[in-house]
Design a protein around this motif. Structure first.
Motif, PDB file in Angstrom:
ATOM      1  N   GLY A 358       0.799  -1.230   0.000  1.00 38.65           N
ATOM      2  CA  GLY A 358       0.000   0.000   0.000  1.00 38.65           C
ATOM      3  C   GLY A 358       0.831   1.278   0.000  1.00 38.65           C
ATOM      4  N   PRO A 359       0.567   2.180   0.972  1.00 36.67           N
ATOM      5  CA  PRO A 359       1.227   3.491   0.966  1.00 36.67           C
ATOM      6  C   PRO A 359       2.755   3.402   1.023  1.00 36.67           C
ATOM      7  N   CYS A 360       3.290   2.298   1.533  1.00 37.41           N
ATOM      8  CA  CYS A 360       4.742   2.183   1.670  1.00 37.41           C
ATOM      9  C   CYS A 360       5.444   2.307   0.328  1.00 37.41           C
ATOM     10  N   ILE A 361       4.768   1.826  -0.728  1.00 41.25           N
ATOM     11  CA  ILE A 361       5.397   1.926  -2.044  1.00 41.25           C
ATOM     12  C   ILE A 361       4.633   2.927  -2.922  1.00 41.25           C
ATOM     13  N   GLY A 362       3.933   3.828  -2.243  1.00 43.01           N
ATOM     14  CA  GLY A 362       3.259   4.905  -2.966  1.00 43.01           C
ATOM     15  C   GLY A 362       2.020   4.458  -3.715  1.00 43.01           C
ATOM     16  N   MET A 363       1.431   3.302  -3.305  1.00 40.04           N
ATOM     17  CA  MET A 363       0.192   2.849  -3.929  1.00 40.04           C
ATOM     18  C   MET A 363      -0.957   3.505  -3.170  1.00 40.04           C
ATOM     19  N   GLY A 364      -1.195   4.753  -3.474  1.00 37.56           N
ATOM     20  CA  GLY A 364      -2.230   5.493  -2.773  1.00 37.56           C
ATOM     21  C   GLY A 364      -1.678   6.151  -1.521  1.00 37.56           C
ATOM     22  N   PHE A 365      -2.517   6.991  -0.904  1.00 38.40           N
ATOM     23  CA  PHE A 365      -2.185   7.692   0.337  1.00 38.40           C
ATOM     24  C   PHE A 365      -0.969   8.608   0.204  1.00 38.40           C
ATOM     25  N   SER A 366      -0.773   9.180  -0.987  1.00 38.19           N
ATOM     26  CA  SER A 366       0.260  10.210  -1.093  1.00 38.19           C
ATOM     27  C   SER A 366      -0.199  11.381  -0.227  1.00 38.19           C
ATOM     28  N   PRO A 367       0.690  11.952   0.575  1.00 41.19           N
ATOM     29  CA  PRO A 367       0.271  13.065   1.444  1.00 41.19           C
ATOM     30  C   PRO A 367      -0.075  14.314   0.629  1.00 41.19           C
ATOM     31  N   LYS A 368      -0.721  15.263   1.276  1.00 38.09           N
ATOM     32  CA  LYS A 368      -1.036  16.533   0.587  1.00 38.09           C
ATOM     33  C   LYS A 368       0.261  17.306   0.313  1.00 38.09           C
ATOM     34  N   SER A 369       0.192  18.358  -0.484  1.00 34.73           N
ATOM     35  CA  SER A 369       1.385  19.163  -0.782  1.00 34.73           C
ATOM     36  C   SER A 369       2.025  19.642   0.510  1.00 34.73           C
ATOM     37  N   VAL A 372       2.823  16.555   6.308  1.00 37.99           N
ATOM     38  CA  VAL A 372       3.675  15.830   7.252  1.00 37.99           C
ATOM     39  C   VAL A 372       3.023  14.471   7.519  1.00 37.99           C
ATOM     40  N   SER A 373       3.774  13.418   7.228  1.00 37.75           N
ATOM     41  CA  SER A 373       3.228  12.068   7.372  1.00 37.75           C
ATOM     42  C   SER A 373       4.100  11.259   8.328  1.00 37.75           C
ATOM     43  N   LEU A 374       3.473  10.650   9.338  1.00 33.62           N
ATOM     44  CA  LEU A 374       4.193   9.723  10.228  1.00 33.62           C
ATOM     45  C   LEU A 374       3.891   8.318   9.739  1.00 33.62           C
ATOM     46  N   ARG A 375       4.922   7.519   9.536  1.00 28.22           N
ATOM     47  CA  ARG A 375       4.720   6.179   8.978  1.00 28.22           C
ATOM     48  C   ARG A 375       5.526   5.146   9.762  1.00 28.22           C
ATOM     49  N   THR A 376       4.930   3.989   9.955  1.00 26.41           N
ATOM     50  CA  THR A 376       5.660   2.934  10.676  1.00 26.41           C
ATOM     51  C   THR A 376       6.534   2.139   9.712  1.00 26.41           C
ATOM     52  N   SER A 385       6.752   8.618  -1.240  1.00 25.42           N
ATOM     53  CA  SER A 385       5.335   8.622  -0.860  1.00 25.42           C
ATOM     54  C   SER A 385       4.443   9.032  -2.022  1.00 25.42           C
ATOM     55  N   GLY A 386       5.048   9.547  -3.098  1.00 24.90           N
ATOM     56  CA  GLY A 386       4.254  10.033  -4.231  1.00 24.90           C
ATOM     57  C   GLY A 386       4.106  11.543  -4.215  1.00 24.90           C
ATOM     58  N   THR A 387       4.484  12.196  -3.114  1.00 24.99           N
ATOM     59  CA  THR A 387       4.410  13.656  -3.030  1.00 24.99           C
ATOM     60  C   THR A 387       5.823  14.167  -2.781  1.00 24.99           C
ATOM     61  N   LYS A 388       6.375  14.878  -3.764  1.00 22.78           N
ATOM     62  CA  LYS A 388       7.807  15.212  -3.680  1.00 22.78           C
ATOM     63  C   LYS A 388       8.114  16.145  -2.508  1.00 22.78           C
ATOM     64  N   ASP A 389       7.183  17.063  -2.195  1.00 18.99           N
ATOM     65  CA  ASP A 389       7.519  17.995  -1.111  1.00 18.99           C
ATOM     66  C   ASP A 389       6.933  17.561   0.243  1.00 18.99           C
ATOM     67  N   ALA A 390       6.481  16.302   0.332  1.00 14.34           N
ATOM     68  CA  ALA A 390       5.973  15.817   1.631  1.00 14.34           C
ATOM     69  C   ALA A 390       7.145  15.543   2.574  1.00 14.34           C
ATOM     70  N   GLU A 391       6.867  15.593   3.872  1.00 18.68           N
ATOM     71  CA  GLU A 391       7.876  15.304   4.886  1.00 18.68           C
ATOM     72  C   GLU A 391       7.466  14.001   5.561  1.00 18.68           C
ATOM     73  N   VAL A 392       8.227  12.941   5.333  1.00 16.04           N
ATOM     74  CA  VAL A 392       7.852  11.643   5.896  1.00 16.04           C
ATOM     75  C   VAL A 392       8.784  11.278   7.061  1.00 16.04           C
TER      76      VAL A 392
END
Ligand code: MIC
Ligand code: SF4
Length: 645
Positions: A358-369, A372-376, A385-392
């Protein structure tokens, strides 16, 4: 002679070579795994070898990466993998059954065995005491055919775990601490073994969280001892019969030792854009967040999910936060449902996803422009994440769940009493989503289905003796395979269509690169240190090969990527003096005289910059086998030539 755990397993599986650090050893491989994003290529290559039935003890094909199916492409790949698996003796884990590493740990991995997988996180199985390596699809195909897997005999690193974790501090924090101490290059050329009294306090899935992220250290693999905890886990999976004890000899020699004091360890966070950019959670507490994603092969076990459910119970996800949860396997998902924990997760407002990457390989759930995304998860590389300026930010499940409720990053140790998690004595076992291969007598009559997106693998060509080429791209340190060959929902569907895939090559660094490379007919790439870290995707070599890249020159390479470059006939070379990196600029005309002769038998060659007149000495660090592969134009040509002899 005293041995480490890894040395014992290597010794048991040694086909050729001597076990001196730095020399090449050939290993017998007991088990293989593939996932769908790399699997199609691996099986196309296996078919090209003309072998009827796999020769391993067990080979499994998982479907877990490309599960969005926005078009026919992924579904076609799934069907191809299902039919090719049935025909050639491979088990097929159907979409919905879970993430390859989680399912393999539950159902197939065993202490003392060897495993290679076409995925860099295959060392997850080290949590159960298996010696497991990530590899390119072609290496997996060779192993399925009964061929050896070659590694450079690694250094041995021991990490001593002292004491016991405090409540709300997690296995994820242990590996983040190791990453803080060693960095993303700290494990290069090494196997990391865990030891000390802290080992016994960790369950197998917790150990697997740690070995999983050994990939982010650049380590060849990571491994835990096999002890009574391992036995209990295997018994809970109804697989007690495959247990065997495994520990290093008391006087085994390690090249380096590190210590993590579990008693004093605090929650940690890996900040953008690298898993080793680690800071204490307490420093970041209060930071506003937009998204939380829980799951991935790092943190999706039943223990993790029950912990998350307990933290979410009776609460609501903060209105400014979107929370996704993907359980790691059908077994985990089913047990969560049966014990009622899933109801707590749903009631809190989590967006529950299927058991997949899923989101781990950018299959959906790209964050907004700029989100800030916290991920396990295990990787927070730029744009993954699919969003170049996101902060993961990479975090533990405990921290993720608590922050999802608060809307800001929370240090979970400030929450008071931690929930008590009761783990069942027996897991809910059903392999009904694993298709068994056909009987050998029936197999020849079966047809393999190939959709229109599955294109032939481009052929490699032997190197010219004198190479004149432009420096088509120059990049810096720690370039990941996510830079070279990005993944995500838009691009992953083309993993079996190299011409289409090539349109995305290196576009994270330079959107013009694919067009320029095609126009110029290829060229040479120069990179910094640790070039090609991250994923095992051979597409990061296959696609540059298709675009005409003849050689990559770097300060240093990541292990799996350099093997992939050689497999696809691209010559990897390093600067003799790293400072010479500065002598070359993008667009310069480069010249190497006698390159093929050097590949045949020399260790150095001179790179001449015809634009500026300067030159640099390059090193070819190749074994005799690798030289033959490069001279043949890649492993497929080499294997064919050898089987015709
Ligand atoms: C990853 O985590 O980057 C992947 C996607 O699982 C890759 C494999 C791939 O690119 O298909 C990996 O880790 O090897
Ligand atoms: Fe899947 Fe992510 Fe694990 Fe790679 S790291 S196998 S994409 S869950």
């Amino acid at each position: 002679m005293a041995y480490t755990i890894a040395q014992k397993i290597i010794k048991d599986h040694l086909l050729s070579g001597d076990m001196t650090t730095g020399s090449e050893v050939a290993l017998r491989i007991d088990q293989t795994l593939t996932q769908d994003a790399t699997g199609t290529m691996a099986y196309l290559q296996f078919e090209a070898m003309g072998i009827e039935r796999v020769k391993t003890e067990l080979s499994v094909a998982y479907i877990d990466h490309n599960t969005l199916q926005a078009g026919f492409e992924n579904a076609d790949d799934h069907r191809y993998i299902q039919t090719v698996a049935k025909k050639h003796g491979i088990r097929f884990s159907r979409p919905g059954n879970g993430i390859c590493h989680q399912v393999h740990l539950e159902r197939f991995a065993r202490p003392g065995g060897t495993l290679i997988g076409s995925d860099s996180h295959t060392p997850t199985a080290g949590g159960i005491g298996m010696l497991a390596f990530g590899a390119g699809g072609l290496d997996v195909a060779v192993a399925m055919g009964g061929g050896a897997y070659y590694i450079t005999m690694p250094r041995m690193i021991r990490v001593n775990l002292k004491g016991k974790l405090r409540p709300f501090v997690s296995a994820k924090d242990i590996i983040l601490e190791v990453l803080r101490q060693l960095g993303v290059k700290g494990g290069v050329g090494a196997i990391v073994e865990y030891a000390g009294e802290g080992v016994a306090t960790l369950s197998v899935p917790e150990r697997a969280t740690i070995t999983n992220m050994g990939a982010e250290l650049g380590a060849t693999t990571s491994i835990f001892p096999s002890d009574l905890t391992t036995k209990a886990f295997l018994e809970a999976e109804d697989r007690g019969d495959v247990w065997q004890p495994l520990a290093s000899d008391e006087d085994a020699v390690y090249d380096a030792e590190y210590t993590v004091d579990l008693d004093t360890l605090s929650p940690l966070v890996a900040c953008p854009h690298s898993p080793d950019n680690v800071k204490p959670a307490s420093e970041l507490a209060g930071m506003k967040i937009d998204q939380v994603c829980i799951g991935s092969c790092t943190n999706s076990s039943l223990r993790d999910m029950l912990t998350v459910a307990a933290i979410l119970k009776g609460k609501t996800v903060h209105p400014d936060v979107s929370l996704s949860i993907s359980p790691g396997s059908k077994q985990v998902f089913n047990m969560l449902a049966e014990c009622g924990a899933l109801a707590d997760i749903i009631a809190a407002g989590a967006r529950v996803l299927e058991c997949a990457c899923g989101p781990c390989i950018g299959m959906g759930f790209s964050p907004k422009s700029g989100g800030v995304s916290l991920r396990t998860f295990n990787r927070n590389f730029l744009a993954r994440s699919g969003t170049k300026d996101a902060e993961v930010y990479l975090v533990s499940p405990e921290l993720a769940a608590a922050s999802a409720i608060a809307g800001v990053l929370v240090d979970p140790t400030t929450l008071g009493e931690a929930p008590k998690i009761e783990m069942p004595k027996k897991f809910k076992i059903s392999d009904n989503m694993i298709d068994l291969p056909a009987d050998p007598e029936d197999a020849p009559s079966l047809t393999v289905e190939r959709g229109p997106n599955i294109k032939a693998i481009p052929k490699g060509t032997p190197p010219e003796n004198d190479l004149s080429a432009r420096l088509i791209l120059k990049v810096g340190d720690n370039i990941t395979t996510d830079h070279i060959m990005p993944a995500g929902a838009k691009i992953l569907p083309y993993r079996s269509n190299v011409p289409k895939l090539s349109e995305f090559c290196f576009t994270v660094c330079d959107p013009e690169f694919p067009e320029r490379a095609l126009k110029e007919g290829g060229g040479i790439i120069i990179g910094g240190s640790n070039y090609g870290q991250g994923s095992s995707r051979e597409h990061a070599a296959l696609v540059p090969q298709y675009l005409g890249i003849k050689a990559v020159i770097a300060k240093s390479f990541a292990r799996i990527h350099v093997a992939n470059l050689i497999n696809f006939g691209i010559i990897p070379m390093t600067f003799f003096s790293e400072d010479d990196y500065e002598l070359f600029g993008e667009g310069d005309e480069l010249y190497i005289e006698g390159l093929r002769d050097a590949v045949t038998s020399k260790n150095t060659v001179t790179l001449i910059n015809r634009t500026t007149g300067s030159s640099a000495a390059l090193t070819l660090n190749l074994t005799a086998r690798q030289r033959e592969i490069l001279l043949a134009g890649g492993t497929l040509n080499y294997t064919k030539a050898n089987s015709n002899r």
